[in-house]
Design an enzyme around this catalytic site. Structure first.
Site, short mmCIF file in Angstrom:
data_model
loop_
_atom_site.label_atom_id
_atom_site.label_comp_id
_atom_site.label_asym_id
_atom_site.label_seq_id
_atom_site.Cartn_x
_atom_site.Cartn_y
_atom_site.Cartn_z
N PRO A 101 -53.01 65.05 35.89
CA PRO A 101 -53.52 64.09 36.57
C PRO A 101 -52.27 63.28 37.27
O PRO A 101 -51.02 62.94 36.78
CB PRO A 101 -54.37 63.17 35.88
CG PRO A 101 -54.25 63.62 34.48
CD PRO A 101 -53.38 64.87 34.41
N VAL A 102 -52.46 63.27 38.64
CA VAL A 102 -51.18 62.40 39.50
C VAL A 102 -51.29 61.09 39.30
O VAL A 102 -52.55 60.46 39.23
CB VAL A 102 -51.23 62.95 40.87
CG1 VAL A 102 -50.41 62.19 41.82
CG2 VAL A 102 -51.18 64.15 40.97
N GLY A 105 -49.79 58.10 34.71
CA GLY A 105 -48.73 57.97 33.67
C GLY A 105 -48.62 59.13 32.72
O GLY A 105 -48.18 58.84 31.66
N GLY A 107 -46.75 61.60 33.70
CA GLY A 107 -45.29 62.08 33.85
C GLY A 107 -45.33 63.23 34.81
O GLY A 107 -44.55 64.16 34.72
N SER A 108 -46.25 63.36 35.84
CA SER A 108 -46.40 64.40 36.61
C SER A 108 -45.26 64.57 37.53
O SER A 108 -44.74 65.78 37.92
CB SER A 108 -47.71 64.48 37.37
OG SER A 108 -47.58 63.79 38.51
N ALA A 110 -41.98 63.66 36.72
CA ALA A 110 -40.92 64.11 36.01
C ALA A 110 -41.24 65.63 35.63
O ALA A 110 -40.06 66.61 35.76
CB ALA A 110 -41.00 63.70 34.76
N ALA A 111 -42.57 66.05 35.63
CA ALA A 111 -42.76 67.58 35.28
C ALA A 111 -42.61 68.43 36.56
O ALA A 111 -41.96 69.25 36.25
CB ALA A 111 -44.17 67.79 34.79
N ASP A 152 -39.45 59.52 30.80
CA ASP A 152 -40.35 60.75 30.98
C ASP A 152 -39.76 61.83 31.44
O ASP A 152 -39.99 63.05 30.69
CB ASP A 152 -40.93 60.21 32.62
CG ASP A 152 -42.03 59.38 32.32
OD1 ASP A 152 -42.18 58.28 31.22
OD2 ASP A 152 -42.62 59.21 33.39
O1 PMV Z 1 -44.66 56.89 34.22
P1 PMV Z 1 -45.52 55.94 33.36
O2 PMV Z 1 -46.60 55.35 34.02
O3 PMV Z 1 -45.64 56.60 32.00
O4 PMV Z 1 -44.38 54.67 32.94
C1 PMV Z 1 -43.33 54.83 32.23
C2 PMV Z 1 -42.95 54.09 31.19
C3 PMV Z 1 -42.38 52.71 31.66
O5 PMV Z 1 -41.90 52.04 30.36
C4 PMV Z 1 -43.38 51.71 32.05
C5 PMV Z 1 -41.25 52.75 32.63
C6 PMV Z 1 -39.95 53.39 32.21
O6 PMV Z 1 -39.39 53.92 33.02
O7 PMV Z 1 -39.84 53.70 30.95
#
Ligand code: PMV
Length: 314
Positions: A101-102, A105, A107-108, A110-111, A152
């Site tokens: 899911p975009v 949170g 990690g889409s 980064a993936a 991530d």
């Molecule tokens: O990408 P998310 O939504 O899982 O957030 C990352 C986690 C944070 O700690 C909020 C930001 C970070 O860069 O670590």
């Protein structure tokens, strides 16, 4: 030349989000039930250097040279070419598909970066190692998130539970006793850059108070590590509940996240919290394996748009 493909999983942050940006540790877990796949095929009829990108999940179809230099995709490709010392890639087509899911949170972003870097470097005959894949994906994360901690790209690259502290080597967590997490999506897109920026402004206004919150979160994460590594993950629930309360104080929860946390706990979860940047995105609950289906159903009935059960093992 046959098509080359590579994939990268989704992820959740078990504990330590936001505090990790300020030097505290965090624990992140790969979620292999969802993934991004990058498929590269040679396009010998096109000019060398021409790279065509197609990513329906993010509504992208373009030639790479039409994209701005700051486009995450362009940074992933350019970073790979620089790392390999290649000026111009043979013409090719890159197709990205995703079940992550975009903006939730998981990690889409980064993936997508990791799958692309892996597929492209393999296509070019020199698959990059994890350290370099993660470093290039970190540059892409900066475009997505402004000041990312790097967690991530690390968890999505290594595909292992990790204990992460900024600017320190990644530690792979031993998980002698597997445990089960239900991930429920609120369906509300959350902007990590905005949530991280808001926390930064609040910290700048009152550093003393916020440092206390961050160090309380760090303590929770260190305790969780020792529970996981000594085979007592069922005791993580109280730590997750305490961390959610601290995240509420940080101002990154939302009524929808709090509602799903309440539903999970009523349905017999051992602990529950928001995961990731907050304000939307995901809630995670630690559950007994036999309760996972029932708790997923309760969360879907309560408005979650998706529920994913993931088993965490070393
Ligand atoms: O990408 P998310 O939504 O899982 O957030 C990352 C986690 C944070 O700690 C909020 C930001 C970070 O860069 O670590």
């Amino acid at each position: 030349m046959p098509a080359i493909s590579a994939s990268a999983p989704g992820k959740i942050i078990l504990l330590g989000e936001h505090a990790v940006v300020y030097g505290q540790p965090a624990i992140a877990l790969p979620v292999t039930r969802v993934k991004v796949k990058a498929i590269i095929t040679a396009d010998p009829r096109s000019q060398p250097g021409r790279i065509h990108v197609q990513a329906p999940a993010i509504d992208l179809e373009a030639n790479l040279d039409e994209l701005p230099h700051t486009h995450p995709f362009k940074i992933a490709v350019a970073g790979t070419l620089i790392a390999l010392g290649i000026k111009r890639a043979p013409a090719c087509r890159i197709r990205i598909t995703s079940t992550i899911p975009v903006a939730s949170g998981m990690g889409s972003g980064a993936a997508v970066a990791v799958a692309t870097i892996r597929a492209l470097s393999t296509f070019l005959g020199h698959p990059l190692d994890n350290e370099r894949v993660s470093a290039i994906a970190f540059e892409v994360e900066k475009v997505h998130h402004g000041t990312p901690s790097g967690i991530d790209n690390a968890v999505v690259t290594y595909v292992k539970p990790i204990y992460y502290t900024r600017n320190q080597p990644i530690e792979v967590l031993q998980v002698p006793a597997p445990f089960t997490i239900v991930i429920a999506t609120t369906g509300i897109a959350s902007s990590t850059a905005i949530a991280v920026g808001d926390v930064r402004s609040a910290w700048q206004a009152d550093p003393g108070r916020w440092e206390l919150l961050f160090s309380a979160m760090g303590k929770i994460t260190r305790n969780a590590r020792s529970l996981i590594e000594t085979g007592q993950p069922f005791k993580l629930g109280d730590l997750m509940n305490a961390d959610h309360r601290l995240l509420q104080e940080l101002g990154v929860s939302s009524p929808e996240l709090d509602h799903l946390v309440g539903i999970a706990l009523e349905a017999n979860a051992l602990g529950a919290k928001l995961s990731g940047a907050g304000r939307g995105g995901n809630m995670i609950a630690l559950v007994r394996m036999e309760d996972a289906d029932m708790i997923s159903t309760a969360l879907l009935n309560a408005g979650a748009t998706q529920a994913i059960i993931t088993r965490v093992s070393g």
